[in-house]
Design a protein around this motif. Structure first.
Motif, PDB file in Angstrom:
ATOM      1  N   ILE A 116       7.237   9.403  -0.391  1.00 40.25           N
ATOM      2  CA  ILE A 116       6.245   8.617  -0.837  1.00 40.25           C
ATOM      3  C   ILE A 116       5.519   7.782   0.234  1.00 40.25           C
ATOM      4  O   ILE A 116       4.610   7.924   0.771  1.00 40.25           O
ATOM      5  CB  ILE A 116       6.061   8.053  -2.060  1.00 40.25           C
ATOM      6  N   THR A 117       6.324   7.059   0.607  1.00 34.69           N
ATOM      7  CA  THR A 117       6.130   5.765   1.721  1.00 34.69           C
ATOM      8  C   THR A 117       5.868   6.543   3.168  1.00 34.69           C
ATOM      9  O   THR A 117       5.023   6.232   3.743  1.00 34.69           O
ATOM     10  CB  THR A 117       7.160   4.780   1.768  1.00 34.69           C
ATOM     11  N   SER A 118       6.643   7.485   3.172  1.00 41.06           N
ATOM     12  CA  SER A 118       6.656   8.218   4.451  1.00 41.06           C
ATOM     13  C   SER A 118       5.275   8.957   4.770  1.00 41.06           C
ATOM     14  O   SER A 118       4.571   8.977   5.693  1.00 41.06           O
ATOM     15  CB  SER A 118       7.741   9.066   4.799  1.00 41.06           C
ATOM     16  N   GLU A 169       0.974  -1.063  -0.023  1.00 43.25           N
ATOM     17  CA  GLU A 169      -0.033  -0.006  -0.023  1.00 43.25           C
ATOM     18  C   GLU A 169       0.835   1.189   0.048  1.00 43.25           C
ATOM     19  O   GLU A 169       0.674   2.263  -0.517  1.00 43.25           O
ATOM     20  CB  GLU A 169      -0.893  -0.061   1.032  1.00 43.25           C
ATOM     21  N   LEU A 170       1.855   1.320   0.548  1.00 39.56           N
ATOM     22  CA  LEU A 170       2.946   2.296   0.838  1.00 39.56           C
ATOM     23  C   LEU A 170       3.501   2.748  -0.635  1.00 39.56           C
ATOM     24  O   LEU A 170       3.800   3.897  -1.019  1.00 39.56           O
ATOM     25  CB  LEU A 170       4.043   2.001   1.702  1.00 39.56           C
ATOM     26  N   LEU A 171       3.488   1.508  -1.235  1.00 33.61           N
ATOM     27  CA  LEU A 171       4.552   1.660  -2.784  1.00 33.61           C
ATOM     28  C   LEU A 171       3.330   1.520  -3.785  1.00 33.61           C
ATOM     29  O   LEU A 171       4.091   1.815  -4.954  1.00 33.61           O
ATOM     30  CB  LEU A 171       5.386   0.518  -2.809  1.00 33.61           C
ATOM     31  N   ALA A 172       1.940   1.523  -3.720  1.00 35.29           N
ATOM     32  CA  ALA A 172       1.150   1.493  -4.511  1.00 35.29           C
ATOM     33  C   ALA A 172       1.356   2.671  -5.810  1.00 35.29           C
ATOM     34  O   ALA A 172       1.666   3.759  -5.295  1.00 35.29           O
ATOM     35  CB  ALA A 172      -0.252   1.661  -4.089  1.00 35.29           C
ATOM     36  N   GLY A 173       1.444   2.034  -6.982  1.00 34.57           N
ATOM     37  CA  GLY A 173       1.608   3.200  -7.989  1.00 34.57           C
ATOM     38  C   GLY A 173       3.019   3.471  -8.287  1.00 34.57           C
ATOM     39  O   GLY A 173       3.319   4.385  -9.230  1.00 34.57           O
ATOM     40  N   HIS A 174       3.824   3.112  -7.488  1.00 35.81           N
ATOM     41  CA  HIS A 174       5.371   3.374  -7.806  1.00 35.81           C
ATOM     42  C   HIS A 174       5.947   1.966  -8.053  1.00 35.81           C
ATOM     43  O   HIS A 174       5.640   0.885  -7.895  1.00 35.81           O
ATOM     44  CB  HIS A 174       5.795   3.578  -6.138  1.00 35.81           C
ATOM     45  N   ASP A 175       6.997   2.133  -9.291  1.00 38.14           N
ATOM     46  CA  ASP A 175       7.731   1.125  -9.783  1.00 38.14           C
ATOM     47  C   ASP A 175       8.422   0.428  -8.739  1.00 38.14           C
ATOM     48  O   ASP A 175       9.250   1.235  -7.893  1.00 38.14           O
ATOM     49  CB  ASP A 175       8.527   1.519 -10.868  1.00 38.14           C
ATOM     50  N   VAL A 211      12.818  -4.994  -1.330  1.00 36.90           N
ATOM     51  CA  VAL A 211      12.326  -4.408  -2.699  1.00 36.90           C
ATOM     52  C   VAL A 211      13.311  -3.394  -3.148  1.00 36.90           C
ATOM     53  O   VAL A 211      13.940  -2.560  -2.386  1.00 36.90           O
ATOM     54  CB  VAL A 211      10.929  -3.828  -2.161  1.00 36.90           C
ATOM     55  N   ARG A 212      13.567  -3.473  -4.612  1.00 44.42           N
ATOM     56  CA  ARG A 212      14.365  -2.581  -5.224  1.00 44.42           C
ATOM     57  C   ARG A 212      13.470  -1.508  -5.774  1.00 44.42           C
ATOM     58  O   ARG A 212      12.397  -1.910  -6.549  1.00 44.42           O
ATOM     59  CB  ARG A 212      15.084  -3.203  -6.225  1.00 44.42           C
ATOM     60  N   VAL A 213      13.647  -0.200  -5.772  1.00 42.82           N
ATOM     61  CA  VAL A 213      12.956   0.987  -6.362  1.00 42.82           C
ATOM     62  C   VAL A 213      13.814   1.633  -7.045  1.00 42.82           C
ATOM     63  O   VAL A 213      15.088   1.905  -6.863  1.00 42.82           O
ATOM     64  CB  VAL A 213      12.339   1.692  -5.303  1.00 42.82           C
ATOM     65  N   PRO A 214      13.365   2.574  -8.042  1.00 38.35           N
ATOM     66  CA  PRO A 214      14.357   3.268  -9.123  1.00 38.35           C
ATOM     67  C   PRO A 214      14.982   4.151  -8.429  1.00 38.35           C
ATOM     68  O   PRO A 214      16.114   4.712  -8.585  1.00 38.35           O
ATOM     69  CB  PRO A 214      13.369   4.005  -9.996  1.00 38.35           C
TER      70      PRO A 214
END
Length: 496
Positions: free
Chosen positions: A99-101, A5-11, A88-91
């Motif tokens: 975003i997550t915070s 949910e914290l990463l929703a919409g984020h690659d 998890v790896r993010v760009p």
């Protein structure tokens, strides 16, 4: 809240574990502040974080971790146990941290009026003035995040001690969440160039972004004025809905094209949406006429100087954009309380006036001293230095400005950080020497202030520049307790 949910919409790419993992103890980019249930975000290059801190974060109970897309591998010494911990790896971990915070704390910026102030000079003054204006005119409950820490009114929000004006995004979003939960309706924050460049205020839903000016500073961080400018302008590239900009500044004139139809301007030297004429100044303040929408308003701010009027215009425009009555705001301006460390005044028992100001760049020092010279009845004595591990190209220039506009200078240490204070003063000295103004070198800041007070006569003005309301002096990596104004009051107190 679940990591997914914290990463929703984020690659993102799950390297191991379950993205449905519950995050129960917040987000952190500092391994030593991780607690069981935290999401640890490994930001490359961040002291106390980064891939090399994955091991310590695991040991402290992180249940999920984000690593940067630019990080091909974790250090060989780090072993993330299979199962249990989600990796998890993010760009871009800095963008992901914002975003997550924000989402973890319920996107608090959406639920308050958000004002972000950027520029070389005036950030703290405008922040304090917006807060005071809303409180005086409307009785509003306002949160402030900036140089002097984070507070709601006079109540400080406890945070780990830091020299950052704009907190890292996990701390920033935590503060916004605290302010929302305590009934704050508006938040005003200082958005520094590095804070903007490193995504600290992303995903904050800023209603009004304010641009004050751009002059030489922070070249140690940005390398060139162009890079410094571009970092400031990031606020107006999708981070705020509307803007208030200084039309007297060449950089400010660029912003309307970046945000068509969403910019209000203010100025002293040209007509703008909010502009001032008929300035008259004395030691107690400045009277002027405010022009807006073909109306004129007699106004006064209890601070001297053109720069004070410019800050007042930015404040009036910002509060007006937030929906507050302009006449009430103008009336509140005259009741503005002193701003700690910004042209903050004190008179000694012997009749010497002392002014403590944060001026630590060539432009700000020039403006403050020019203002003082406009009403000084006698000598101007300036106590100043330059910060260590910062742009050293401004040091001789600041020496020239201080010498040209003072009758005597006491050269001292500012925040030396990792540099030798004597070496810093060596680089300031050529500028001072060129003016022919007498000066003394006293590296110990307390002794320097004492010396200035000792040689000052009645009606002289002593300016103590560079640190303003900072309650510490940075020596090496230590923050040592030190206050310019507290030192002045102590030294000036009658002996028993």
């Amino acid at each position: 809240m679940k990591l997914s949910e914290l990463l929703a919409g984020h690659d993102y790419e799950v390297l191991q574990g379950d993205p449905e993992t519950e995050i129960t103890a917040g987000t952190s980019i500092d391994a030593h502040r991780v607690s069981p249930g935290s999401l640890f975000i490994a930001v490359p290059g961040h002291r106390g974080g980064g891939p090399e801190s994955v091991g310590p974060a695991l040991a402290r109970g992180a249940v999920a971790m984000l690593v940067d897309g630019g990080t091909s591998d974790l250090p060989r010494s780090v072993r993330v146990p299979a199962g249990g911990v989600c990796l998890v790896r993010v760009p871009d971990t800095r963008m992901a941290a914002a975003i997550t915070s924000s989402r973890y704390y319920g996107e608090p910026g959406r639920q308050m009026d958000m004002v972000a102030v950027t520029g070389t000079n005036g950030k703290t003054s405008v922040s304090y003035m917006v807060e005071s204006m809303l409180r005086i005119a409307e009785g509003a409950r306002v949160g402030v995040i900036g140089t002097a820490g984070s507070r709601i009114g006079d109540e400080l929000i406890p945070m780990p001690r830091s020299a950052l004006t704009t907190p890292e995004s996990p701390d920033f979003q935590y503060l916004l969440g605290c302010m929302r939960d305590r009934g704050v309706g508006s938040v005003v924050l200082e958005a520094t160039s590095m804070g903007l460049l490193t995504n600290r205020v992303d995903h904050s839903f800023i209603d009004v972004g304010v641009f004050t000016n751009l002059t030489q500073d922070h070249l140690d961080d940005h390398g060139t004025m162009e890079n410094y400018r571009d970092a400031k302008l990031r606020l107006f590239q999708g981070l705020c809905r509307r803007a208030v900009v200084n039309a007297d500044d060449p950089v400010g004139t660029r912003i309307p094209a970046m945000m068509p139809g969403a910019v209000s301007t203010y100025a002293l030297d040209a007509e703008a949406d909010y502009w001032a004429t008929d300035l008259t100044m004395d030691a107690l303040g400045t009277h002027f006429t405010l022009h807006h929408a073909d109306q004129k308003y007699p106004a006064m701010i209890p601070l001297p100087g053109r720069f004070s009027v410019a800050n007042a215009l930015a404040t009036l425009a910002t509060c007006h954009l937030l929906g507050h009555d302009l006449e009430g705001l103008v009336a509140a301006l005259e009741q503005m309380p002193p701003i700690p460390g910004r042209f903050e005044r004190f008179e000694t028992p012997s009749g010497t006036s002392v002014i403590v100001d944060y001026a630590h760049s060539p432009d700000s020092l020039d403006k403050v001293l020019t203002t003082i010279r406009g009403f000084a009845p006698a000598q101007v004595i300036t106590v100043f230095g330059c910060g260590g591990d910062r742009d050293n190209t401004k040091r001789a220039r600041m020496g020239e400005i201080a010498g040209r506009l003072s009758d005597l200078c006491v050269l001292t240490s500012d925040n030396p950080r990792g540099e030798d204070p004597e070496m810093i003063m060596d680089e300031i000295t050529p500028g001072l020497t060129a003016t022919g103004t007498p000066f003394e070198r006293v590296a110990d800041r307390r002794r320097a202030i004492s010396r200035a007070l000792a040689v000052a006569d009645r009606h002289d003005i002593v300016l103590i520049a560079g640190k303003g309301s900072e309650p510490y002096q940075i020596v090496g990596e230590r923050l040592l307790p030190f206050s310019d104004m507290a030192t002045v009051r102590e030294l000036a107190a009658p002996t028993r």
